[in-house]
Design a protein around this motif. Structure first.
Motif, short mmCIF file in Angstrom:
data_model
loop_
_atom_site.label_atom_id
_atom_site.label_comp_id
_atom_site.label_asym_id
_atom_site.label_seq_id
_atom_site.Cartn_x
_atom_site.Cartn_y
_atom_site.Cartn_z
N THR A 1 0.70 -1.20 0.01
CA THR A 1 -0.04 -0.02 -0.48
C THR A 1 0.82 1.81 0.46
O THR A 1 1.89 1.42 0.76
CB THR A 1 -0.62 0.21 1.01
OG1 THR A 1 -1.06 -1.46 1.90
CG2 THR A 1 -1.96 1.12 1.36
N ASP A 2 0.43 2.16 -0.70
CA ASP A 2 1.12 3.47 -0.99
C ASP A 2 0.76 4.96 0.42
O ASP A 2 -0.42 4.66 0.64
CB ASP A 2 0.34 4.44 -2.06
CG ASP A 2 1.03 4.09 -3.25
OD1 ASP A 2 2.02 3.31 -2.63
OD2 ASP A 2 1.03 4.76 -4.64
N LEU A 3 1.94 4.79 1.01
CA LEU A 3 2.09 5.48 3.02
C LEU A 3 1.84 6.49 2.36
O LEU A 3 0.92 8.22 2.28
CB LEU A 3 3.56 5.43 3.59
CG LEU A 3 3.20 5.68 4.37
CD1 LEU A 3 2.21 5.54 5.17
CD2 LEU A 3 4.76 5.71 5.35
N LEU A 4 2.98 7.84 0.98
CA LEU A 4 3.03 8.70 0.85
C LEU A 4 2.90 8.63 -1.32
O LEU A 4 3.69 8.01 -1.73
CB LEU A 4 4.27 8.87 1.15
CG LEU A 4 5.12 11.00 0.64
CD1 LEU A 4 3.83 11.73 0.99
CD2 LEU A 4 5.65 10.76 0.40
N ARG A 5 1.68 9.43 -1.25
CA ARG A 5 2.25 9.63 -2.88
C ARG A 5 1.75 11.29 -3.39
O ARG A 5 0.68 12.60 -3.12
CB ARG A 5 0.55 9.25 -3.92
CG ARG A 5 1.15 8.95 -4.80
CD ARG A 5 -0.08 7.28 -5.57
NE ARG A 5 -1.59 8.15 -5.60
CZ ARG A 5 -2.10 8.03 -5.58
NH1 ARG A 5 -1.88 6.91 -3.80
NH2 ARG A 5 -4.43 7.67 -5.07
N LEU A 6 3.14 11.12 -3.81
CA LEU A 6 2.67 13.22 -4.90
C LEU A 6 2.33 12.79 -6.25
O LEU A 6 3.02 12.10 -7.14
CB LEU A 6 4.46 13.62 -4.74
CG LEU A 6 4.51 14.69 -3.50
CD1 LEU A 6 4.53 13.38 -2.26
CD2 LEU A 6 6.06 15.64 -3.65
N GLU A 7 0.93 13.90 -6.23
CA GLU A 7 0.75 13.58 -7.89
C GLU A 7 0.33 14.61 -8.41
O GLU A 7 0.44 15.71 -8.24
CB GLU A 7 -0.09 13.03 -7.90
CG GLU A 7 -1.47 11.74 -7.48
CD GLU A 7 -2.28 11.11 -7.26
OE1 GLU A 7 -3.73 12.67 -7.44
OE2 GLU A 7 -2.48 10.31 -7.12
N ASN A 8 2.01 14.42 -9.90
CA ASN A 8 1.96 16.34 -10.66
C ASN A 8 1.92 17.58 -9.42
O ASN A 8 1.74 18.85 -9.80
CB ASN A 8 0.70 15.90 -11.39
CG ASN A 8 0.52 15.22 -12.36
OD1 ASN A 8 1.56 14.40 -12.23
ND2 ASN A 8 -0.69 14.88 -12.10
N LEU A 9 3.35 17.21 -7.93
CA LEU A 9 3.05 18.74 -7.67
C LEU A 9 3.91 19.54 -8.27
O LEU A 9 5.31 19.04 -8.41
CB LEU A 9 3.77 17.86 -6.42
CG LEU A 9 4.49 19.25 -5.44
CD1 LEU A 9 2.77 19.23 -4.68
CD2 LEU A 9 5.39 18.87 -4.85
N SER A 10 3.62 21.08 -8.44
CA SER A 10 4.66 21.97 -8.64
C SER A 10 4.85 23.09 -7.13
O SER A 10 3.25 23.03 -7.04
CB SER A 10 3.64 22.24 -9.36
OG SER A 10 3.91 21.39 -11.02
N VAL A 11 5.53 23.23 -7.22
CA VAL A 11 5.73 23.79 -5.63
C VAL A 11 6.23 25.60 -6.73
O VAL A 11 7.12 25.10 -7.42
CB VAL A 11 6.60 23.54 -4.94
CG1 VAL A 11 7.26 24.58 -4.12
CG2 VAL A 11 5.31 22.29 -4.59
#
Ligand SMILES: Nc1ncnc2c1ncn2[C@@H]1O[C@H](COP(=O)(O)OP(=O)(O)OP(=O)(O)O)[C@@H](O)[C@H]1O
Ligand SMILES: [Mg+2]
Length: 328
Positions: free
Chosen positions: A2-12
């Motif tokens: 299972t994913d604990l953390l998932r970043l989806e298309n994050l732009s900063v």
């Protein structure tokens, strides 16, 4: 897993002089429960910005979370309330930073610093917090624990302090440990002891680790998967075996050419990568790596490639264009 953390298309973006400069672009990755994910890249590639963004530690007066999602246990951190952020930081996600001399408070006794996260996040029972701190200090190999608890950071070596930082990060049983260059300020022998220690702890606590380093050799021996960052973007990701055995991106190949091989007695000069990583304000048009790339095509100067998925790897490079792409 299972994913604990998932970043989806994050732009900063960095907010400066009424303009908004992208510093992280289209970041996609996940960390499964119990997994070690390595983040590798030269200095200035955006590794620390990524790690701080996870818990929204980047000051929101200076940075804006422009688009995308940060999903921790399927909940979007970008929509967290202050209270939820508070329990996330130091509670469910803990950090160890590069330099324990600056990450620990020089004018506070170790005892007071180490129990603080427990008192904040778990229970105000000081006796219980001290017992847990002493137990964890023992686990990370600290001797004379009672004396160390009463001492100040300046009275100890970097190696001891980093062990204390590790103990401190474990006080609230985090699900994810973010280790940002945790050993690069230390001697090589201390480095390997601390890496072994982190591996042991991860096994016992079943926690996930995001291990940030500029040293691809170091992380490849301990990680399950690896992501390679260059100038605010992920340029390659995959299982450690696939990336190390058959790197696809010219930047990954260049990083691998810059590490010594154990047992190689040829005294050959290590390859360095000519040029420097551009600062966000100077990110070029096209592929961010094209000016340093030995394989650049004309299109690389004008267009930024999308990620191309392979079986165990993904790569952001026009050399693989024509294969199945995502984020198109
Ligand atoms: N507060 C800030 N204001 C402006 N630019 C910043 C700020 N913080 C970071 N940067 C820039 O963003 C880029 C990425 O920085 P970051 O600290 O994430 O790099 P890094 O990969 O962690 O490097 P290192 O290996 O040296 O720690 C760099 O060009 C850096 O100068
Ligand atoms: Mg950094």
């Amino acid at each position: 897993m299972t994913d604990l953390l998932r970043l989806e298309n994050l732009s900063v973006h960095l907010l400066a002089n009424h303009s908004s400069i992208p510093v992280l672009q289209d970041i996609n990755f996940s960390v499964a429960e119990g997994e070690i994910l390595a983040v590798v890249g030269e200095s200035g590639c955006g590794k620390s910005l990524t790690s701080l963004a996870l818990t929204r530690l980047l000051p929101e007066k200076v940075f804006s979370y422009h688009s995308g999602k940060i999903l921790f246990q399927n909940k979007n951190v970008l929509e967290f309330s202050e209270t939820e952020l508070y329990s996330l930081r130091g509670g469910e996600i803990a950090y160890i930073f590069q330099d324990p001399f600056t990450s620990l408070n020089p004018i506070k006794k170790i005892k007071d610093q180490i129990i603080e996260p427990y008192i904040i996040h778990i229970s105000q029972n000081k006796k219980e917090a001290i017992e847990k701190a002493e137990f964890l200090l023992g686990k990370v190999g600290i001797t004379d624990i009672k004396d160390r608890m009463e001492a100040y950071p300046g009275q100890m070596s970097g190696g001891i302090l980093q062990r204390i930082s590790i103990a401190m990060s474990l006080m609230c049983n985090p699900k994810l440990l973010v280790a940002d260059e945790p050993t690069s300020a230390l001697d090589v022998t201390i480095q390997s002891q601390l890496v072994d220690l982190l591996m042991e702890i991860r096994k016992e606590n079943k926690m996930s680790i995001l291990f940030i380093s500029h040293d691809i050799g170091l992380v490849s021996s301990i990680s399950d998967r690896i992501i390679i960052m260059y100038a605010g973007q992920i340029v390659e990701s995959g299982t450690v075996d696939s990336v190390m055995d058959a790197p696809l991106h010219p930047y990954t190949t260049a990083l691998l050419g810059a590490i010594p091989t154990i047992g190689d007695l040829s005294h050959k000069r290590l390859d360095s990568i000519p040029g420097i990583v551009p600062a966000p304000i100077d990110f070029p048009k096209g592929c961010h790596f094209h000016a340093r790339c030995t394989k650049a095509l004309d299109i690389c100067k004008t267009k930024n490639p999308n990620m191309t998925d392979r079986e165990a790897q993904s790569v952001r490079c026009f050399l693989y264009e024509g294969e199945q792409t995502k984020n198109a």
